[in-house]
Design a protein around this motif. Structure first.
Motif, mmCIF file in Angstrom:
data_model
loop_
_atom_site.group_PDB
_atom_site.id
_atom_site.type_symbol
_atom_site.label_atom_id
_atom_site.label_comp_id
_atom_site.label_asym_id
_atom_site.label_seq_id
_atom_site.Cartn_x
_atom_site.Cartn_y
_atom_site.Cartn_z
ATOM 1 N N PHE A 158 0.832 -1.207 0.000
ATOM 2 C CA PHE A 158 0.000 0.000 0.000
ATOM 3 C C PHE A 158 0.865 1.253 0.000
ATOM 4 C CE2 PHE A 158 -2.221 3.440 2.125
ATOM 5 C CZ PHE A 158 -3.437 3.455 1.484
ATOM 6 N N LEU A 159 1.881 1.290 0.891
ATOM 7 C CA LEU A 159 2.731 2.485 0.973
ATOM 8 C C LEU A 159 3.484 2.712 -0.340
ATOM 9 C CD1 LEU A 159 4.119 2.164 4.618
ATOM 10 C CD2 LEU A 159 2.347 3.722 3.786
ATOM 11 N N LYS A 160 3.921 1.642 -0.968
ATOM 12 C CA LYS A 160 4.608 1.801 -2.260
ATOM 13 C C LYS A 160 3.650 2.343 -3.323
ATOM 14 C CE LYS A 160 7.934 -1.890 -1.340
ATOM 15 N NZ LYS A 160 8.312 -3.303 -1.609
ATOM 16 N N ALA A 161 2.406 1.909 -3.273
ATOM 17 C CA ALA A 161 1.427 2.359 -4.264
ATOM 18 C C ALA A 161 1.117 3.852 -4.119
ATOM 19 C CB ALA A 161 0.140 1.540 -4.141
ATOM 20 N N ILE A 162 1.116 4.354 -2.877
ATOM 21 C CA ILE A 162 0.755 5.766 -2.681
ATOM 22 C C ILE A 162 1.985 6.667 -2.615
ATOM 23 C CG2 ILE A 162 -1.343 5.111 -1.442
ATOM 24 C CD1 ILE A 162 0.031 6.019 1.149
ATOM 25 N N LEU A 163 3.176 6.106 -2.787
ATOM 26 C CA LEU A 163 4.404 6.902 -2.641
ATOM 27 C C LEU A 163 4.433 8.120 -3.566
ATOM 28 C CD1 LEU A 163 6.990 6.999 -1.010
ATOM 29 C CD2 LEU A 163 8.098 5.587 -2.763
ATOM 30 N N PRO A 164 4.029 8.010 -4.846
ATOM 31 C CA PRO A 164 4.032 9.225 -5.701
ATOM 32 C C PRO A 164 3.151 10.342 -5.126
ATOM 33 C CG PRO A 164 3.820 7.255 -7.045
ATOM 34 C CD PRO A 164 3.662 6.811 -5.624
ATOM 35 N N GLU A 165 2.016 9.978 -4.553
ATOM 36 C CA GLU A 165 1.140 10.989 -3.963
ATOM 37 C C GLU A 165 1.778 11.589 -2.707
ATOM 38 O OE1 GLU A 165 -1.406 12.535 -4.890
ATOM 39 O OE2 GLU A 165 -2.041 13.493 -3.019
ATOM 40 N N LEU A 166 2.447 10.766 -1.899
ATOM 41 C CA LEU A 166 3.123 11.290 -0.709
ATOM 42 C C LEU A 166 4.232 12.256 -1.108
ATOM 43 C CD1 LEU A 166 3.375 8.097 1.557
ATOM 44 C CD2 LEU A 166 1.544 9.795 1.408
ATOM 45 N N ASN A 167 4.919 11.925 -2.191
ATOM 46 C CA ASN A 167 5.963 12.812 -2.711
ATOM 47 C C ASN A 167 5.383 14.166 -3.086
ATOM 48 O OD1 ASN A 167 8.639 13.158 -3.234
ATOM 49 N ND2 ASN A 167 8.763 11.636 -4.848
ATOM 50 N N LEU A 168 4.226 14.137 -3.755
ATOM 51 C CA LEU A 168 3.560 15.388 -4.152
ATOM 52 C C LEU A 168 3.167 16.212 -2.932
ATOM 53 C CD1 LEU A 168 1.104 14.555 -7.091
ATOM 54 C CD2 LEU A 168 3.084 16.095 -7.119
ATOM 55 N N ARG A 169 2.631 15.552 -1.925
ATOM 56 C CA ARG A 169 2.184 16.276 -0.733
ATOM 57 C C ARG A 169 3.359 16.945 -0.025
ATOM 58 N NH1 ARG A 169 -2.125 11.702 1.601
ATOM 59 N NH2 ARG A 169 -3.648 11.987 -0.090
ATOM 60 N N ALA A 170 4.472 16.219 0.052
ATOM 61 C CA ALA A 170 5.649 16.805 0.687
ATOM 62 C C ALA A 170 6.163 17.982 -0.130
ATOM 63 C CB ALA A 170 6.730 15.735 0.837
ATOM 64 N N SER A 171 6.120 17.835 -1.461
ATOM 65 C CA SER A 171 6.586 18.911 -2.329
ATOM 66 C C SER A 171 5.703 20.146 -2.194
ATOM 67 C CB SER A 171 6.607 18.418 -3.784
ATOM 68 O OG SER A 171 6.949 19.462 -4.658
ATOM 69 N N HIS A 172 4.396 19.940 -2.197
ATOM 70 C CA HIS A 172 3.462 21.073 -2.069
ATOM 71 C C HIS A 172 3.586 21.759 -0.711
ATOM 72 C CE1 HIS A 172 0.723 19.167 -5.372
ATOM 73 N NE2 HIS A 172 1.767 19.803 -5.876
ATOM 74 N N ALA A 173 3.978 20.993 0.306
ATOM 75 C CA ALA A 173 4.141 21.586 1.638
ATOM 76 C C ALA A 173 5.425 22.401 1.733
ATOM 77 C CB ALA A 173 4.129 20.491 2.702
ATOM 78 N N GLY A 174 6.326 22.211 0.742
ATOM 79 C CA GLY A 174 7.554 22.992 0.701
ATOM 80 C C GLY A 174 8.546 22.643 1.793
ATOM 81 N N ILE A 175 8.504 21.423 2.269
ATOM 82 C CA ILE A 175 9.421 21.041 3.340
ATOM 83 C C ILE A 175 10.756 20.591 2.750
ATOM 84 C CG2 ILE A 175 7.584 20.373 4.916
ATOM 85 C CD1 ILE A 175 8.220 17.474 4.156
ATOM 86 N N ALA A 176 11.803 20.733 3.543
ATOM 87 C CA ALA A 176 13.122 20.314 3.090
ATOM 88 C C ALA A 176 13.191 18.793 3.073
ATOM 89 C CB ALA A 176 14.184 20.884 4.020
ATOM 90 N N SER A 177 13.772 18.235 2.020
ATOM 91 C CA SER A 177 13.949 16.780 1.951
ATOM 92 C C SER A 177 15.341 16.410 2.449
ATOM 93 C CB SER A 177 13.740 16.302 0.506
ATOM 94 O OG SER A 177 14.717 16.883 -0.340
ATOM 95 N N PRO A 178 15.554 15.202 2.883
ATOM 96 C CA PRO A 178 14.549 14.139 2.889
ATOM 97 C C PRO A 178 13.611 14.249 4.096
ATOM 98 C CG PRO A 178 16.605 13.305 3.746
ATOM 99 C CD PRO A 178 16.880 14.711 3.320
ATOM 100 N N LEU A 179 12.430 13.658 3.914
ATOM 101 C CA LEU A 179 11.472 13.539 5.010
ATOM 102 C C LEU A 179 11.301 12.058 5.298
ATOM 103 C CD1 LEU A 179 9.204 14.615 6.904
ATOM 104 C CD2 LEU A 179 7.637 14.377 4.961
ATOM 105 N N GLU A 180 11.458 11.682 6.536
ATOM 106 C CA GLU A 180 11.320 10.269 6.894
ATOM 107 C C GLU A 180 10.281 10.104 7.993
ATOM 108 O OE1 GLU A 180 15.514 8.051 5.820
ATOM 109 O OE2 GLU A 180 15.154 8.663 7.898
#
Length: 422
Positions: free
Chosen positions: A313-335
């Motif tokens: 499940f987490l692998k399937a939603i990973l692209p969406e999680l990436n988008l959410r982190a990007s839109h939030a403008g947080i510094a990567s990496p986020l773990e």
């Protein structure tokens, strides 16, 4: 059988009890079992379900005692939206056991086998609607997805004389849908529900089958000239689904005017509309002194979801999680580490290097039950509400901050047209 083991192959036997996949030869026996357990469906509805474009007889999991079908589960196959990604889903339906065989654990064992079946077929999430959530919670299911609908007096809906309103592009009229306009329904549905988590992707074949089930007594379309701008599936005093082109909001007003006229003609004092909480039709209901209900349960029925394989499940939603982190403008990496039941996974968000790793946790991690996990990741509860649930813990405050970014609260909705069949 108290618990199945990974890799269990069907059929297998325990004495005179056989757990097996359904075949075409089982259809009549399954139908008779469903009649005894549920007093339905009627034969026409049952045969209609067999024509589901995605249907296969082996989607049915059966328990047979001395060759008789005594317990049954049906796993439908759908794809649903989750933000920008598509998830494969098993709809779990017709879970039941003949009265004389209850209390022997057959249905629970079939649900465990359904988990294994979902993992084997690649489904990443399961969903069902039930009046017995207490049966599914110990199996890792969580109440997830709100029952959202509006109710107003028929006479309070917008009054549009003869279903006609004027617009810049010409007059509007509302009439029954025609078969040649299927493409218009498909386009409007995709536009209206493209960002609604839980909404079902519909192929043309699936659309044709869905309409053939006749859940609605009429499908109204709002047209500007010959262009179809909106539609509504109506069953008696209930609008099961409506969609319109956002560039032409007059279409919604025209549809509601026609629905109002029909409801008054048929002496329905109230009209109910089913829609996600952010659908514009509910705004209309609010402005017409109507009420909007957004709750977990309606008439004792709740929607529940389950994740058979946390990692998949987490692998399937990973692209969406990436988008959410990007839109939030947080510094990567986020773990963020997650422990759900006996499974540990690390979510590592870093652009193209984002990944999900098993058996790892970071300094920031959450521990929660499988039921709380599915409610959090689907967006039913935010992490702050999840923190109040039993067996939840967060290692640090920053773990909660990361979860707020990755798993925000969002409407989860399936059309009644889809939930009736999946």
């Amino acid at each position: 059988m108290k618990a199945s083991t990974p890799g269990t192959r069907l059929p297998f036997r325990r004495g005179s009890v056989e757990y097996c996949l359904g075949t075409e030869a089982d259809h009549e026996a399954v139908y008779q079992t469903l009649l005894h357990v549920f007093h339905g469906p009627d034969r026409e509805a049952y045969l209609g379900a067999l024509n589901d474009p995605a249907y296969r007889p082996d989607q049915r999991l059966l328990v047979k005692v001395d060759g008789r079908v005594v317990s049954h589960v049906h796993l439908t196959e759908r794809e649903i939206r989750y933000g920008s990604v598509k998830l494969t889903m098993n709809g779990v339906m017709w879970v039941g056991t003949l009265p004389e065989y209850r209390g022997l654990g057959f249905a629970q064992n079939l649900m465990r086998l359904a988990d294994e079946r979902s993992r084997a077929t690649g489904a990443v999430v399961q969903a069902l609607t039930t009046g017995m959530p207490q049966f599914y919670r110990p199996l890792g299911w969580g109440v997830c997805g709100r029952q959202t609908y509006g109710l107003t007096l028929s006479r309070n809906l917008p009054q549009v004389s003869d279903g006609v309103v004027e617009g810049k592009g010409g007059g509007w009229h509302v009439r029954p849908w025609r078969q040649v306009e299927l493409g218009d329904l498909m386009r409007l549905y995709d536009v209206q529900y493209e960002s609604t988590t839980g909404s079902v992707f519909r192929s043309e074949e699936y659309w044709r089958w869905l309409i053939g089930r006749r859940y609605a007594h009429v499908i109204w379309v709002a047209c500007q000239g010959e262009a179809v701008r909106g539609y509504a599936f109506v069953k008696d005093h209930r609008v099961l689904e409506t969609a319109f082109d956002p560039a032409h909001p007059q279409a919604l007003r025209a549809l509601l005017g026609r629905i109002r006229a029909e409801a008054l003609e048929r002496a329905y004092p109230e009209v109910i509309v089913h829609a996600p909480v952010d659908h514009p039709v509910l705004d209309v209901y609010r402005t017409t002194s109507g009420r909007v209900f957004d709750q977990d349960s309606v008439d004792g029925q709740v929607s529940m979801y389950h994740v058979p394989d946390v990692g998949r499940f987490l692998k399937a939603i990973l692209p969406e999680l990436n988008l959410r982190a990007s839109h939030a403008g947080i510094a990567s990496p986020l773990e963020l580490g997650v422990t759900a039941g006996d499974q540990r996974w690390l979510i590592h968000i870093e652009g193209k290097s984002s990944r999900v790793e098993p058996d790892k946790l970071s300094r920031r991690h959450l521990t929660l039950s499988p039921a709380s996990f599915v409610r959090l990741v689907m967006g039913h509860t935010g992490v702050d509400a999840a923190a109040a649930e039993e067996n939840f813990s967060a290692s640090t405050a920053t773990a909660l901050d990361a979860a707020r970014i990755l798993f925000p609260v969002q409407p989860i909705w399936r059309s009644p047209l889809d939930s009736a069949t999946a």
